[in-house]
Design a protein around this motif. Structure first.
Motif, short mmCIF file in Angstrom:
data_model
loop_
_atom_site.label_atom_id
_atom_site.label_comp_id
_atom_site.label_asym_id
_atom_site.label_seq_id
_atom_site.Cartn_x
_atom_site.Cartn_y
_atom_site.Cartn_z
N PHE A 21 0.85 -1.20 0.00
CA PHE A 21 0.00 0.00 0.00
C PHE A 21 0.88 1.25 0.00
N TYR B 90 -1.84 -8.32 -1.08
CA TYR B 90 -1.38 -6.95 -1.28
C TYR B 90 0.13 -6.82 -1.22
N GLU C 226 -6.33 -0.97 -5.46
CA GLU C 226 -6.46 -0.81 -4.01
C GLU C 226 -5.22 -0.18 -3.39
N SER D 294 -5.21 3.55 -3.24
CA SER D 294 -6.29 4.19 -2.49
C SER D 294 -5.75 4.63 -1.14
N GLY E 232 -6.82 2.32 1.82
CA GLY E 232 -6.78 0.89 1.51
C GLY E 232 -6.22 0.07 2.67
N TYR E 233 -5.07 0.53 3.19
CA TYR E 233 -4.41 -0.21 4.26
C TYR E 233 -5.34 -0.40 5.46
N ILE F 225 -8.66 -0.09 5.51
CA ILE F 225 -9.81 -0.94 5.15
C ILE F 225 -9.45 -2.41 5.28
N ILE F 226 -8.28 -2.76 4.77
CA ILE F 226 -7.83 -4.16 4.86
C ILE F 226 -7.76 -4.61 6.31
#
Lengths: 336, 336, 336, 336, 336
Positions: free
Chosen positions: C296, E292, E301, E304, E307-308, E310-311
């Motif tokens: 990420f 990821y 993702e 974004s 993203g991190y 959310i994961i």
């Protein structure tokens, strides 16, 4: 029409054999004709009920016995009457191979009078070839003796068949033993169960047979001569031996089953060892390489010139150590 | 009011059947009226206690016996008195299907006198249809004989019911056998236990029944004619056979349970194989790809042009080797 | 030609030993010559059938017995005749070591007359060295007594051999016990089965032997003197003791098998512990390092200066906690 | 001082009850006073040894018997003397619930003379309420009969207690059965063992009790009237029934244990399935994503525009395939 | 030289005790001297063979018996002669603690004549202290009675030792029971086996002992007075009780072994649960983070902003869901 009945008439000097239909013998059979000969009338089928009833009536056989004769699967029994003895037993013949889950059973009934013996078989299976031979070739004492000795020889033949069944099961046990060692599947256990059930079944046949021999010992009738009683006693001993043998075979089958469980357990152990050794070696290593896959900006080892090679060294050392430990525990050799 | 009692009066020439209430028979029952006939008085219910007591008093039945008659679940027993014999047994009827964990049991009591037999059933279950038929259609010897032969026929009917229970359990064993092979769940084992308990229960009923027959042999009373004793002896033999049969069935149930365990064990083995094969193949591969996921600055392989493809080659080789090993060990085929 | 038969002739004062062929003794053997001496004729082979038959005829031995003599594997039996007694038993000799799955069995037959005893062995195995010694060196009462006492000594020697077989099996059990503790493989279980089968086999030999002794007790013949019957009774007790012993040995073998299963189970437990501890520690750690291997763009921890070292700290803490938990559960020590 | 002893004096017409100390009765007890009454002297404690010895001496009880009276846990025995019979048995009372690992046992001794019965209980537990009731309310025949009938009623009460113990164990078996199905822990097995030990213990009590009844049958003493012997015979039958019942209960406990093992095995299977399904699905997937986490410079797939989405597709396909396979093998449904 | 033999001479009025060497007694022992006294000569060693033989010759003991006396481990037997009875039994003494795998056994032989009893012990272990006490302090009836009563007291002492051995084993069973619950290792099972073997061994000793008592019942000799026979009968009952007890103890040992297996199985279950829960939670998570970690150029993702995070949210949800599932299945609580 068909020749489903045979009549042997014999004495010390001569014998004659007549094969004919039930109807024929119902009319012609007359043992009182010659009291010095022994008559053996054997039926290979019981379909012609009227003819058999007619014959029984002629010989003054009790009506209830006649009913009993045609009942399908009845128990072993002995009935004493004033001038004849009635008998009913179950015979068993061996079947070859492992794919049989039951015995080949048949009911055989006997009526013995002063100088005659009538035997009723449900099917045309031949249980008595040796008896016939003995009569025809005047082998042993059979031609010197009466219908009680004939009965002894017939019962002996039937009990010999029981022994053969037990032996056949013994052969199957050897086979199962080998299969268990080569390729243990749960199917083997099913076949072990089949053999056990056959033994249970046979035991239920042999047990009353043994008691029957005892009853014969105590028979108050003069049909069975005192002199011959010891033959029946010997058959009783054979029955005892068979029951012992059946018990032993049952224990051998338990042994086969135990071996099966042991081998299954050992296979499980082996599988688990492979899983454990593989996991215990590679899971830590995967962690190590995972560490250096992290994306932290500040990881000093990453920029070191020989870091990569040092890590390889470390991983080889870990692996060697683990392999050594597992080798010492004996987890690396297969233990069949 | 309701017709819970039946009276059969029969002799060689004729029979009569009367159905009425307990009170009616308490008043009218008088076996001494016609000593040449046999009276069979059967109660289908024991609720009208006074009527039954009145009847017993009239027949001079011991007071303690009268108490015993109404006690709920008592043991099998036999009591000899100077002019009657008292009997109490437990009957069992089969229940169909696998979902029964107990037997349908009922206590039946008997009083036999010179020319009468009174039977007391707790519930209106019909145990004796064949006996009724024999009386009504003059089948067999029953009409020629006295109450002792009637008793024999009744006990025979009860023992035949025991056999049916055993057979029903035999049918259930076959069913369980199939269920185990198709879909082994621990529930099967519970049902195996149920069947075993039924066998244990039945054994506890049949065992004293057998002894009872022996006691009848030794009865000093003239109520049971010497001529008929051999019938009871035969029933005793049947009881012995039943006990043997129960034992055999118990061993078959053990066999079903063993099969269950074996199949469970084998399933476990199979599951473990899948886990082990998957893990042993992919865990090392995951390590390999982890190595090249490391972020060391100096990793010569990474910059080589065909490094990626070489690694794929290496991984395919490893996989092939492992698959080959597992295939040789026979871990890739399902072993049902 | 070959000296497969031996004749001992002895009385209180003297003994003579003659070794010669079957044919020779068929001609010359004549026990009536000297009624005050005891004759023991022993055959080490039964191949010369004619000579043996000739001898039997001379001694007026029943024809059926003669047949029985040559039948291969027959059961233990005793036959009483007016002036001799016939005997047939199965002997067993121990075999050393664990690699035998059956017994060394042999059939031995006896004929005892007024002052002679003939023994027939199938093979030249020597069962009776102690008996010979007793005759030659006049040890014990053998020279004072007749052929019945000789028979007792011979049966004693055979029963002693049975005891030796049982002892040999006892030795094997000790060995198997040690092997199980040191290196449990399923092969051990097979050997346990072998020993069990030997015991089953021996039991089938000893059981009728015991009954035979009982039959000798009840022999109506004067061949066995009342005074000596208690010797045979003692042998019977020994047989009972042997049967008890065999039962005990069988239970010990069950014990060995149970130990095997227990040790297998424990090994499995140990393997599983290693797998579980390794997995439970490294799988979570691998997840942690996996997290920071994600790519990420916005992962704040990655750019923190000490992030890498903090993560190491966290991982060490997790490991320490897990190790502590497992240590408390006792999963870290080997539990042999 | 305290009223630890009770004296019932009764005959057909009347009864009297006296409660007092041991000393009192040692002085006043004199059964010869009224030979037409029956005396029942019951001790609820044996602490006042002197008083009891004094009483015994007065009744001319053998010195060795007196010693035996005070020995703690002795075996069941019967001793016949010329004018009294001595008896010693072990009683057992049920304890409720699953948390008892032993029986409530007590030794009770009896001395019966011509017209008296003395019973010695170690503790003031009340075994004989029904007997007292029968005396007080003139129920049944007890007031018409002598001390032998009283003894019968007392033994009956004790044997009824045994039955209650067995029933209590039966209740516990039902409970254990339910616990095993709901929540199988190894603790259940311990309780199964406890119940089994209680059965073993009870068996050791009931067994000699049964023999005692047999000895009473054969008692040469006139103390027990021939007329009453059949009562004792009936108790013997009850003991036989109890032993059968104990055996059956033991087998039921084995059944509970087997069910426990089966359920444990099934749980294990279920756990393994979860592990295997999870691992077999995710371990290969982790490998796949690991491949594309490698840092090779030349990996064509990485630069392809839809590579990421294609890989997701591939992974979903693999997962679907594996789920399908596991579903077909029935590994996805819980199989309770 | 050494005082390995003791001679008690006693009658109602007095007793004397002499301790001396074997040689001394071989010369001086003469029971015919005083026919009104009872002589008890006890040997604590059998090494001085000549002296013992000399003594036996003097008492006209059969030569074969003399041989038997010195044979090492022989069976229990009884030999009746016209003026003495010979006896040979095996005694057993308890050993304390769990670390014994066999019994302390010893052979003891007896010769009883008209007014003497000679006992031969192989080792100087003291079996008979209570008997000595009874003689010396004139306790009980021993001084009023002859050598048969002395024999009874001695056999009683030996049988009491058997009981102690059984009790010691009972104590060990309690210990093993506790060890199994606390720390189940396969070693426990070995000790269970040891105790079982001791029981088997003891059974082999007690069994013939019981028969011996029966033989004494039937002894035709006047050496054992009719009046005392009931003492021996009582010992026989004790032996029966012991055999029952041994059987019960064996079943208790089976119970301990079963408990061991159950606890092992449960431990295995627990280990598997830990492995499964850990793997089932972290393996899927590792896959997620692996996704990821892939280096695809086009992975929307990754770029974004949240993203991190959310994961992390997704992973926490997955974990919570799995924990919930496992909690519902009861896999998170330890089930001891």
């Amino acid at each position: 029409m068909s020749e489903v009945a045979q009549l042997y008439k014999y004495n010390f000097d001569a014998y004659s054999l007549e094969k004919n239909s039930e109807d024929y013998f119902a009319d012609s059979f007359n043992p009182t004709e010659d009291m010095n000969s022994t008559y053996w009338l054997n039926f290979h089928s019981m379909k012609n009920k009227e003819a058999i009833i007619k014959l029984c009536d002629k010989l003054c056989i009790d009506k209830i016995l006649q009913e009993d004769l045609f009942e399908p699967e009845k128990r072993t029994r002995l009935e004493e009457y004033s001038d004849y003895v009635y008998f009913s037993i179950v015979s068993a013949l061996p079947k070859e191979g492992l794919n049989n889950f039951d015995l080949k059973k048949e009911r055989i009934s006997f009526i013995i009078g002063d100088n005659y013996l009538i035997s009723f078989q449900e099917k045309p299976s031949d249980h008595f070839p040796t008896v016939r031979e003995r009569i025809e070739y005047k082998r042993g004492k059979i031609r010197y003796k009466g219908p009680d000795f004939l009965l002894f020889r017939m019962l002996e033949a039937i009990i010999d068949n029981y022994s053969e069944v037990v032996e056949e099961i013994g052969v199957n046990i050897e086979l199962l033993d080998k299969i268990v060692l080569r390729d243990p599947k749960s199917e083997v256990l099913r076949k072990v169960e089949w053999e056990k059930r056959k033994l249970l079944d046979l035991r239920k046949i042999v047990f009353p047979m043994k008691d029957l021999m005892g009853q014969l010992d105590r028979v108050e009738n003069e049909l069975i001569i005192e002199d011959n009683i010891h033959y029946f006693r010997e058959l009783k001993d054979t029955c005892y031996g068979l029951i012992e043998e059946i018990e032993a075979k049952k224990q051998m089958l338990d042994g086969v089953a135990n071996l099966y469980y042991a081998i299954q357990g050992q296979r499980m152990n082996e599988i688990m060892k492979v899983l454990t050794v593989t996991s215990a070696i590679f899971i830590p290593l995967t962690f190590v390489v995972g560490v250096y896959g992290m994306n932290f900006e500040n990881m000093p080892e990453l920029s070191s010139k020989y870091g990569y090679f040092i890590i390889w060294g470390v991983m080889i050392l870990i692996t060697a150590a683990l392999v050594f430990i597992f080798w010492k525990r004996g987890w690396l050799k297969r233990n069949t």
